[in-house]
Design a protein around this motif. Sequence first.
Motif, mmCIF file in Angstrom:
data_model
loop_
_atom_site.group_PDB
_atom_site.id
_atom_site.type_symbol
_atom_site.label_atom_id
_atom_site.label_comp_id
_atom_site.label_asym_id
_atom_site.label_seq_id
_atom_site.Cartn_x
_atom_site.Cartn_y
_atom_site.Cartn_z
ATOM 1 N N LEU A 696 -12.608 32.827 -24.885
ATOM 2 C CA LEU A 696 -11.494 31.902 -25.089
ATOM 3 C C LEU A 696 -10.759 31.652 -23.770
ATOM 4 O O LEU A 696 -10.436 30.498 -23.426
ATOM 5 N N ARG A 697 -10.515 32.724 -23.008
ATOM 6 C CA ARG A 697 -9.832 32.563 -21.716
ATOM 7 C C ARG A 697 -10.678 31.721 -20.758
ATOM 8 O O ARG A 697 -10.138 30.934 -19.973
ATOM 9 N N ALA A 698 -12.008 31.895 -20.823
ATOM 10 C CA ALA A 698 -12.891 31.104 -19.957
ATOM 11 C C ALA A 698 -12.773 29.614 -20.290
ATOM 12 O O ALA A 698 -12.759 28.768 -19.380
ATOM 13 N N LEU A 699 -12.664 29.287 -21.572
ATOM 14 C CA LEU A 699 -12.475 27.886 -21.964
ATOM 15 C C LEU A 699 -11.138 27.356 -21.454
ATOM 16 O O LEU A 699 -11.043 26.218 -20.966
ATOM 17 N N LYS A 700 -10.114 28.201 -21.548
ATOM 18 C CA LYS A 700 -8.793 27.798 -21.050
ATOM 19 C C LYS A 700 -8.826 27.607 -19.526
ATOM 20 O O LYS A 700 -8.180 26.693 -18.986
ATOM 21 N N ILE A 736 -9.311 36.289 -10.899
ATOM 22 C CA ILE A 736 -10.157 36.865 -9.845
ATOM 23 C C ILE A 736 -11.418 37.487 -10.459
ATOM 24 O O ILE A 736 -12.537 37.250 -10.012
ATOM 25 N N GLY A 737 -11.210 38.289 -11.514
ATOM 26 C CA GLY A 737 -12.350 38.931 -12.174
ATOM 27 C C GLY A 737 -13.303 37.916 -12.782
ATOM 28 O O GLY A 737 -14.533 38.067 -12.689
ATOM 29 N N HIS A 738 -12.744 36.864 -13.371
ATOM 30 C CA HIS A 738 -13.577 35.839 -14.001
ATOM 31 C C HIS A 738 -14.423 35.103 -12.953
ATOM 32 O O HIS A 738 -15.630 34.902 -13.140
#
Length: 885
Positions: A696-700, A736-738
Motif C-alpha cells: 500500500l505504501r509503495a502505491l502511495k 530510503i528503504g523502499h
Amino acid sequence: MSSASNSSDDDRPLGAAHGRPNGHYPNGNGHVSGQRPLSSMSEDEDEDMPLAAPPRNLKRKKPVYAESSDSEDDTPLAASPAKLATSAAIPMPGAVQATTVPASSVNGRGKAKGKAQSSDDEYDEDDASKRKGAAGKKPAKKKMKQDTPAASGSDDDEPIAAKKPSAPRKRKVKVESDADSDDDKPIAKKTAAKKPRASKVKKEEAESDDEPLKSKKAAGKKKKEEVDANGSPVKGKGRKKKEEEEEEVFRWWDADANGDGSVKWETLEHNGVIFPPPYEPLPVHVKMKYNGKDLDLPPASEEVAGFYAALIESDHAQSAQFNKNFFEDWKTVLKKHPPRDGTKVTSFELCDFRPMFEYFEEEKAKKKALTSAEKKELKRVKDEQEAKYLTCLLNNHKEKVGNFRVEPPGLFRGRGEHPKKGCLKFRVRPEDITINIGKNAPVPVPNMPGKWKEVIHDNTVTWLATWTENVNGNHKYVFLAASSSLKGQSDMNKFEKARELKNHIDRIRQNYNADLKSKVMADRQRATAMYFIDKLALRAGNEKGEDEAETVGCCSLKCQHVTLEAPNFVIFDFLGKDSIRYYNRVPVELQIFKNIRIFKENKNDDDDLFDRVNTTGLNKHLQSEMKGLTAKVFRTFNASITFQRLLDENALENATLQEKLNAYNKANREVAILCNHRRTVPKTHDQSMEKVRDKLRALKYDRMKLRHVLFKMDKKFKKHEEYIEDESDIDDEWIIGHEEGVKAKDIEKAEKKFKQENEKLEEEGQKPQKPSVLEERIADIEADYQVLVKERGTGLAELKKEKPVEKLQELIKKLTEKISAAKLQIIDRDEGKEIALNTSKINYLDPRITVSWCKIHDVPVDKLFSKTLRVKFPWALEVEEDWKF
C-alpha cells in the motif's frame, strides 16, 4: 444414552504445553486449552416422568432468578421475550432473524430424494487392526465420503444416527460421525432419463485461493470477449500464450441419476492404492543420544525415533500428552527391536533427538537447493509412478480418484487436546486393506510385497479401498475425487435437502415450540435442544469415550457449559469440534430460560443438561418431521439462508470490485461465526499484513511521485481536492528503504535477464554478450537511483519519458483506485484472521448462492471460488442469475 461417537482427528498443529530438555527448545507459545474433564453420560430415565423433579439430596444451592414466578408449573408466560440481539461476546448474526421462510419463496429445481448423511473428509492416520479394539474387525460398508484431506480446516457436524430405511431395497448404513460432506446420501432420480452428453471445456490454470486476482471485466460484457468454462473472461495481458489441452467432462447433472439407495455403479475398475516407500536407515554417523552417548538403534526403532526428532521444534513436542504417548509407544517398539549396544531406554528426559533433527534439516536444505531441472525430474518420476492411480473407470466413464495414497507411518497429531496425540501410527500393508472392484475387473497388484486382505464386489457402496487405522480404530476409505459424479450428486442432494427444509420449517418450529411446555420431561428437553440447534446452529453432539477428545455438542452439554443470567440470557461456554471454544451470550425466550433452569436443578456441574435426550432419539424425531432431516441439515439451512439474506441486503450498484468482494467476505464471516468456524490466528499473519501495508505504501509512493511531476508542470493542481491528500504514513526512513529495495530488485532482474539472453544466444550458436553490457545496465539503474536520492524532500520529481497532463491525471486516478482497494483488502484480511471462511464455502453455503450473486453483480466467479471449488461444484456454475436459496 446410546453411544454414537466417532472421533474427528487430523494432523492440525496443536497448542504448546510444557517443554522438555530433549534437544528441542520451548517456543514460549503456551496453549491454554480451557478444557475441563467431562464425566460419562448419565443413563436415560423414565421418559414419561412428570416435569417436577423427584425428591433427592440437593447437590448445590438453588439459584435465585429475577422472574415473576418461581413455580415449576407450565402456565404460559404472559411476558413476550425481548427482541433477540447479537451476542455481546461473540456475535452470532442472522441466527434467528433469517431462518423463518415462507414456503412460497421456494425457487429452483426439483428436490433431492436422498437422505442427508455425513461422511468423513479427513485423511489422518492409517493402519490395520494392530492396536486396541481394532483387531480382526471387518469394516462396515460405507457410502460415499469426502475424499481429500481437510485443510485448513474442514469443519462439520457430529452427525445423527441415520433413520432405519422403510423401503425394502435400502440398506442399513453405519454413520460416520466426523464428516463434512454428505456423500453417503442416495442419488436422486430425475423424472425423465437423458442420455449423458459430454462437452469440451478448456482446462483452467491454477489460481491462488487467497490472493486477489487482477481486475477484469465480467463475462458477457462484450460480445467478442473470450470466456472460460465458468463464464469468466479469459485474461489477455500477462497470460502465457500456449495451446490449452481439451478434455471431456461428463455432465452427470444432465444424466439420469441412480438414486434408489442401493446400486451405485455397474462397472468399476481401478488400480488400488499406492503405498509409501520403505524406510531407509540413516547414515551411520547420524545417531540420537541417550544420557549423552550415541544410541545404536536398529531400523525399526530408529524410524519411530525419527518421527519424533522431526517435530522437536514444533508445538507438538511441547505437549506433555504428546510426549507421554510417543514415549510409551516407542518403548513398546524398543522391546521388540532393542538398541544394538544393549542400552536400556527408560527415561524420556535423557533422550536427545537433536542430531537426527539436524540431519533432517540438512536434507531439507539440500532438496530446496536443487536446480529447477532436478526438481522437475523428481516430479516427473513421481508423476509417472502415480499416474495409473489417478483415475478409475466407473460405468465406463473416466473419473478421478481422491486419496489414493496410503499415509506413511508416523505420530498421530489429532485435533485440539486429543488424548491420543503422539501415539504411533503403524505402517499399512496390503494385508490390512480390502479392495472393492467390479466382478469382471482385473484385481490390482500392490506396489509392495503382499496380498490384499480381501477383494469384494459391492456395488452398493462407493469406496474403492478400506482399512482400519490403529490409533482410534477408525475405518479409512479411498473414494472418488470431489469432482467426480458421485461426489457432485451427493453435494447437490445435500443442498437441495436443506432447501426442502424451507417447506417444513414453520411447522417444525410450531411443533417444538408447543413441546417446550410438555408435561413429559424427555419431550421438553428434546424441544429445547431443537431450539438451540435451529436458532444457534449448534451441532447435535455425541457421547465421547474416555480416549476421545473432550468436546461436546448440543445433546452432550453439561450443566457447567450453560449459565443463566436474568432476565432471559443464556451463556454458552464449551469446547466444540476440534476443541474450538464456543462462547456465546444470547437472549432466549422466557420459556427456554425457565426450562434450562429446571433441567439444571439438583445436578452437579458435570451432569448432563439434557439427560433424557441423545442424538439417536433426536434423529428419529427429526426423521418423523421431514424425511432425511438431521441436525446437519439445520446447520446447512441456517448457514445458506442467512448468507442469502446478508448478500441481498447489500446495495452494490455503484460499488467497486473490491467493495463487492468485501461485502461478500463480510457475509461469509458472519455465517462462519454463526457456525463457530474459528481458527487460531496464523503465526505469519503479522508478517503478511506488513507486506500488504508495504504494498500500500509503495502505491502511495508512486502516486506521490506522479503528483510531484504534475505540480511541477502546473502549480494550480495543488489546489485540486483529488491531489491534496498527502502520504502521512510514508516517512523519510521508509522512502530510503523502499528506494534501495527497488534498486536491488531492478539489478537482480537485469542480471537474470542478462543470463537468460546469453543462454539463448549460446543455444543459437552465437557468442554471448560481454560482461560490460551488464555493467552498463547496472550503471543506468544506479544513475536512476541517484536521481531519486536528489529528489528526496524537494517536492519535485521528473519522469524518464515525458507524459501529457491528461495522461498523468489518468495514472494518478488509477493509483488512487488501487490504493482504495488495497485499504479495503487490509481491513478484510485483518477482520478474517480468526475466521475459517473456506469451511462454510465448502460444506454449508449452497454454491449456487455465490454463482448467482456473481452474475448479478458482474463479479468473476474465480475471485471467490478457487479452481478446486469450481471443479467441485460444476453443477452450480450453470445456475441462473435470479436463483435464490
